[in-house]
Scaffold this motif. Structure first.
Motif, short mmCIF file in Angstrom:
data_model
loop_
_atom_site.label_atom_id
_atom_site.label_comp_id
_atom_site.label_asym_id
_atom_site.label_seq_id
_atom_site.Cartn_x
_atom_site.Cartn_y
_atom_site.Cartn_z
N GLU A 100 -3.99 23.89 20.97
CA GLU A 100 -3.59 24.81 19.91
C GLU A 100 -2.87 26.02 20.50
O GLU A 100 -1.85 26.47 19.96
N GLU A 101 -3.40 26.55 21.61
CA GLU A 101 -2.74 27.68 22.28
C GLU A 101 -1.34 27.30 22.75
O GLU A 101 -0.39 28.08 22.60
N LYS A 128 0.56 24.96 21.47
CA LYS A 128 1.38 24.81 20.26
C LYS A 128 1.84 26.19 19.77
O LYS A 128 3.02 26.37 19.43
N GLU A 129 0.89 27.16 19.73
CA GLU A 129 1.23 28.51 19.30
C GLU A 129 2.24 29.15 20.25
O GLU A 129 3.18 29.83 19.82
N LEU A 130 2.05 28.95 21.56
CA LEU A 130 3.00 29.50 22.53
C LEU A 130 4.39 28.91 22.34
O LEU A 130 5.40 29.63 22.42
N ARG A 131 4.48 27.61 22.06
CA ARG A 131 5.78 26.98 21.85
C ARG A 131 6.43 27.49 20.58
O ARG A 131 7.64 27.74 20.55
N LEU A 132 5.63 27.66 19.52
CA LEU A 132 6.17 28.22 18.28
C LEU A 132 6.65 29.65 18.52
O LEU A 132 7.73 30.05 18.04
N MET A 133 5.84 30.42 19.25
CA MET A 133 6.22 31.80 19.54
C MET A 133 7.48 31.84 20.39
O MET A 133 8.38 32.66 20.17
N SER A 159 10.39 31.01 18.21
CA SER A 159 10.68 32.18 17.38
C SER A 159 11.37 33.27 18.21
O SER A 159 12.32 33.91 17.75
N LYS A 183 -8.65 23.58 21.76
CA LYS A 183 -8.27 25.01 21.74
C LYS A 183 -7.04 25.25 22.60
O LYS A 183 -6.11 25.95 22.19
#
Length: 136
Positions: A103-104, A106-111, A114, A100
């Protein structure tokens, strides 16, 4: 003279007390011997019944000891199983939590990527808006 007589009688009384104690001790020893003889006679008289009762109690002790031993072995295996289950579950919980958080991340890096793109576009747009005629 009376005082000499009193002292002599006191001196005599002390050994008398000691003699009484010795008599009491020897009488106590005799009483113990009598009690032991009575007990041995009682044992002889009731020996079959006593042996039956003793063997019955010894059987109870053996069964109880066996039961306790079995319970201890059962407890050991039960706790071993519980320990293994607990360890496996704890490892699984840790693994799930790590996934988890990965994943968080990974999402923070994508965000963040962006957001960096959006910031770059906004900076370019601001620059163009502030200097509309500089490119012509």
């Amino acid at each position: 003279m009376e005082s000499a007589t009193n002292e002599a009688s006191r001196k005599r009384k002390k050994p008398d007390v000691g003699e009484k104690q010795e008599d009491h001790i020897s009488n106590g020893t005799i009483m113990e011997e009598i009690t032991e003889k009575e007990q041995s006679e009682a044992i002889i008289v009731g020996s079959e019944e006593m042996e039956f009762n003793v063997s019955h109690i010894l059987k109870k002790i053996k069964r109880f000891t066996q039961l306790v031993s079995e319970l201890l072995e059962s407890e050991k295996s039960m706790f071993k199983e519980l320990s293994n289950d607990f360890e496996e579950r704890l490892i699984m919980i840790h693994k799930e939590q790590m996934e988890k958080w990965q994943e968080e991340i990974k999402e923070l890096r994508l965000m963040d990527a962006s957001n960096e793109e959006a910031t770059a576009l906004l900076s370019n747009a601001r620059f163009l808006l502030q200097n509309p005629f500089s490119e012509s």
